[in-house]
Design a protein around this motif. Structure first.
Motif, short mmCIF file in Angstrom:
data_model
loop_
_atom_site.label_atom_id
_atom_site.label_comp_id
_atom_site.label_asym_id
_atom_site.label_seq_id
_atom_site.Cartn_x
_atom_site.Cartn_y
_atom_site.Cartn_z
N GLU A 47 35.24 45.20 36.35
CA GLU A 47 36.56 45.40 36.98
C GLU A 47 37.20 44.06 37.36
N MET A 48 36.38 43.16 37.89
CA MET A 48 36.91 41.85 38.28
C MET A 48 37.34 41.04 37.06
N LEU A 49 36.63 41.20 35.95
CA LEU A 49 37.04 40.53 34.71
C LEU A 49 38.37 41.07 34.21
N GLU A 50 38.52 42.41 34.26
CA GLU A 50 39.76 43.04 33.81
C GLU A 50 40.95 42.61 34.67
N ASN A 51 40.72 42.47 35.98
CA ASN A 51 41.78 42.07 36.91
C ASN A 51 42.07 40.59 36.87
N GLY A 52 41.20 39.83 36.23
CA GLY A 52 41.40 38.40 36.15
C GLY A 52 40.96 37.65 37.40
N THR A 53 40.23 38.32 38.29
CA THR A 53 39.77 37.66 39.51
C THR A 53 38.44 36.92 39.32
N LEU A 54 37.87 37.04 38.13
CA LEU A 54 36.59 36.42 37.84
C LEU A 54 36.57 35.98 36.39
N THR A 55 35.99 34.83 36.14
CA THR A 55 35.87 34.36 34.75
C THR A 55 34.61 34.96 34.13
#
Length: 115
Positions: free
Chosen positions: A20-28
């Motif tokens: 989810e964080m990858l999809e939101n761009g909050t995590l590389t």
């Protein structure tokens, strides 16, 4: 390094959260990969140092397999005995039990998953 713990409940939640964080761009992707590597190492370390309980399993060995240093056992009509948190012996009957044991580089690195 064993990635076996990623299929546990907490491992699945971690993977889902990281996706989810990858999809939101909050995590590389690199950071997510590093988190998973740390999770694998931390879980293995925790089991090595904190788990002292022993388990006894009796049942009918249905199938077994050894491939790429991984043992897979399928046990039917199993009786599992262990001690709970207060030291009482608990016995549970299980219809089907799958045991996955990874052959360690050293005995301290043994990884076993029971589901």
């Amino acid at each position: 390094m064993a990635t076996l713990y990623r299929s546990s409940g907490i491992g699945k939640c971690l993977v889902e959260t990281l996706e989810e964080m990858l999809e939101n761009g909050t995590l590389t992707a690199e950071l997510a990969f590093q988190v998973l590597l740390q999770f694998d190492a931390s879980m293995a370390q925790a089991f090595r140092t904190r788990v002292k309980n022993k388990v006894s399993i009796k049942g009918h060995l249905h199938t077994y397999n050894f491939c790429n240093h991984v043992w897979n056992f399928s046990v039917h009509d199993a009786v599992v005995r262990y001690q709970n948190n207060i030291g009482a012996t608990v016995e549970e009957n299980v219809d089907r039990l799958k045991i996955v044991a990874c052959d360690p580089k050293s005995p301290a690195d043994l990884v076993i998953s029971i589901s």
